[in-house]
Design an enzyme around this catalytic site. Structure first.
Site, PDB file in Angstrom:
ATOM      1  N   GLY A  33       0.809  -1.211   0.000  1.00 58.74           N
ATOM      2  CA  GLY A  33       0.000   0.000   0.000  1.00 58.74           C
ATOM      3  C   GLY A  33       0.839   1.256   0.000  1.00 58.74           C
ATOM      4  N   LEU A  35       0.497   3.668  -2.117  1.00 61.77           N
ATOM      5  CA  LEU A  35       0.908   3.559  -3.517  1.00 61.77           C
ATOM      6  C   LEU A  35       1.415   4.893  -4.067  1.00 61.77           C
ATOM      7  CD1 LEU A  35      -2.043   1.337  -4.797  1.00 61.77           C
ATOM      8  CD2 LEU A  35       0.179   0.617  -3.891  1.00 61.77           C
ATOM      9  N   GLY A  38       5.558   4.769  -8.745  1.00 63.17           N
ATOM     10  CA  GLY A  38       6.333   3.555  -9.038  1.00 63.17           C
ATOM     11  C   GLY A  38       5.412   2.337  -9.090  1.00 63.17           C
ATOM     12  N   HIS A  39       4.553   2.189  -8.072  1.00 60.61           N
ATOM     13  CA  HIS A  39       3.590   1.075  -8.080  1.00 60.61           C
ATOM     14  C   HIS A  39       2.676   1.174  -9.299  1.00 60.61           C
ATOM     15  CE1 HIS A  39       4.146   1.475  -3.547  1.00 60.61           C
ATOM     16  NE2 HIS A  39       4.440   0.203  -3.750  1.00 60.61           N
ATOM     17  N   GLN A 151      12.560  -2.227  -9.727  1.00 56.23           N
ATOM     18  CA  GLN A 151      14.015  -2.424  -9.592  1.00 56.23           C
ATOM     19  C   GLN A 151      14.569  -1.747  -8.328  1.00 56.23           C
ATOM     20  OE1 GLN A 151      16.463  -1.111 -13.030  1.00 56.23           O
ATOM     21  NE2 GLN A 151      17.972  -0.541 -11.458  1.00 56.23           N
ATOM     22  N   LYS A 152      13.780  -0.843  -7.752  1.00 58.96           N
ATOM     23  CA  LYS A 152      14.292  -0.140  -6.556  1.00 58.96           C
ATOM     24  C   LYS A 152      14.695  -1.130  -5.460  1.00 58.96           C
ATOM     25  CE  LYS A 152      11.803   1.705  -3.475  1.00 58.96           C
ATOM     26  NZ  LYS A 152      12.042   1.275  -2.103  1.00 58.96           N
ATOM     27  N   MET A 187      11.393   6.675  -6.051  1.00 56.01           N
ATOM     28  CA  MET A 187      10.091   6.730  -5.376  1.00 56.01           C
ATOM     29  C   MET A 187       9.964   5.598  -4.369  1.00 56.01           C
ATOM     30  SD  MET A 187       7.232   8.120  -7.775  1.00 56.01           S
ATOM     31  CE  MET A 187       7.449   9.659  -8.643  1.00 56.01           C
ATOM     32  N   SER A 189       7.358   4.491  -0.666  1.00 60.20           N
ATOM     33  CA  SER A 189       6.291   4.884   0.268  1.00 60.20           C
ATOM     34  C   SER A 189       6.882   5.625   1.460  1.00 60.20           C
ATOM     35  CB  SER A 189       5.542   3.647   0.755  1.00 60.20           C
ATOM     36  OG  SER A 189       5.098   2.909  -0.346  1.00 60.20           O
TER      37      SER A 189
END
Ligand code: PAF
Length: 284
Positions: A33, A35, A38-39, A151-152, A187, A189
Site C-alpha cells: 500500500g 501507492l 512507481g507502483h 528495480q528499486k 520513489m 512509500s
C-alpha cells in the site's frame, strides 16, 4: 475494480475467470500500500500485458524487524483504492492478517543460497524470508501469469527469482525500472516521512550513483566506491548504511567490472531518519 478480502473468495473468483477463458492471463502486483507512481507504473504495465490485473495490499508483519516500523507504516487505503481504480486494476486483494497467515500456518525457511543474508539482509535479519513466505502464499492463491516488481528493491527481485525457482512456480517475474521524483530521488512509500526540502535534497543519492557509474570506468571499482562514499557522507544529515558493487545474479561483490557480465551498485542511505534505497546498473 473488485475489492476482495478473503483468500477463499479470491481463489473462487480467479478460478471462475479461468473456467470462462482457460487462456486468461493474470498480472499480479504485490504491494504494502501507500501507492505511488512507481507502483502505478507496475499496474499500468500489467494492465497492458494481461487480461486481468490483481494488486494486493498487505503490510506483511513477517518482513518487519522492528514493531515500530510496522506500526508506523503509512496506510492511506482510501487513496490507494482511488489510484488503483483510475489505473484500471481489475481486482484489489486487501486481506486481514489471518487470511494470509491462518492459525495453522507454519512459517517456512527457504534455501536461498545466502541471497537473503547479505547486503540488505545483513541489516534486516529475517526480512527476505518474510518476503518469501508472503509471496509464496500469494502466488499459490493467485497463480499469476506475470508478477511485477520495481528495480528499486533490487535484492528483493533477485530473491524472488530464486523463490519461484524453488517453489516451481510458472510465474514470470517482470522487473521494471525505478520511478523517480522530479529531482531524482527513487520513489518509495517511505519518502512521505521526509520533509519537503529533504525530499529534494535526497536526490544527492541518485547523483552519487550516476557519478559512480562514470567513475568506475576511469578509476576502477575501489577508488570509485571510496569517492562516492566520501561524497555521500559529506552531505549534511546523511549516514551511509552501505554502498556495494555486486554481480546482479549472485549479489557477490566484484573488484573489477570485467569480473562479471552484469554489475550494479546498491546503496542505502539514512537521511532525516529514513532509510532510502537506490541502485544503478553499471554494466548490463
Ligand atoms: O516490496 C514490497 O512492497 C513487499 O516486500 C512485498 C513484495 C509486497 C511483499 O510484502
Amino acid at each position: 475494480m473488485q475489492l476482495i478480502k478473503t483468500a477463499d473468495f479470491l481463489t473462487k473468483h480467479l478460478s471462475f475467470l479461468r473456467t470462462e477463458d482457460k487462456n486468461v492471463t493474470v498480472g499480479f502486483i504485490p504491494t504494502m500500500g501507500a501507492l505511488h507512481a512507481g507502483h502505478l507504473s507496475l499496474v499500468e504495465e500489467s494492465v497492458k500485458q494481461n487480461d486481468v490485473t490483481v494488486c494486493s495490499i498487505f503490510v506483511n508483519p513477517t518482513q518487519f524487524g522492528e514493531e515500530q516500523d510496522l506500526v508506523t507504516y503509512p496506510k492511506p487505503i482510501a487513496d490507494d483504492i482511488r489510484l488503483l481504480t483510475e489505473a484500471n486494476c481489475t481486482v484489489l486483494f486487501l486481506p486481514p492478517v489471518e487470511e494470509v497467515y491462518p492459525k495453522a500456518y507454519k512459517h517456512k525457511t527457504y534455501a536461498l543460497d545466502g541471497l537473503d543474508l547479505k547486503i540488505e539482509g545483513a541489516s534486516r535479519p529475517g526480512h527476505f524470508q518474510g518476503v518469501c513466505n508472503v509471496l509464496d502464499r500469494l502466488f499459490t492463491l493467485i497463480e499469476p501469469t506475470n508478477a511485477y516488481f520495481g528495480q528499486k528493491d533490487f535484492q528483493q527481485t533477485v530473491v524472488v527469482k530464486k523463490l519461484v525457482e524453488l517453489i516451481n512456480s510458472p510465474t514470470k517475474i517482470c522487473v521494471l525500472p525505478i520511478a523517480r521524483e522530479p529531482h531524482g530521488l527513487a520513489m518509495s512509500s517511505r519518502n512521505t516521512r521526509l520533509s519537503d526540502q529533504g525530499r529534494k535534497n535526497a536526490a544527492f543519492i541518485y547523483r552519487a550513483l550516476q557519478q559512480l557509474k562514470e567513475d568506475v570506468v576511469t578509476l576502477g571499482v575501489t577508488k570509485a566506491l571510496d569517492k562516492a562514499k566520501q561524497f555521500i557522507n559529506a552531505q549534511k544529515g546523511a549516514s551511509l548504511d552501505y554502498l556495494v558493487i555486486v554481480d546482479t545474479d549472485t549479489l557477490e561483490e566484484v573488484d573489477n567490472l570485467g569480473d562479471s557480465n552484469s554489475v550494479a551498485a546498491l546503496t542505502v542511505v539514512e537521511y532525516e531518519g529514513v532509510r532510502l534505497l537506490d541502485n544503478i546498473y553499471l554494466k548490463a
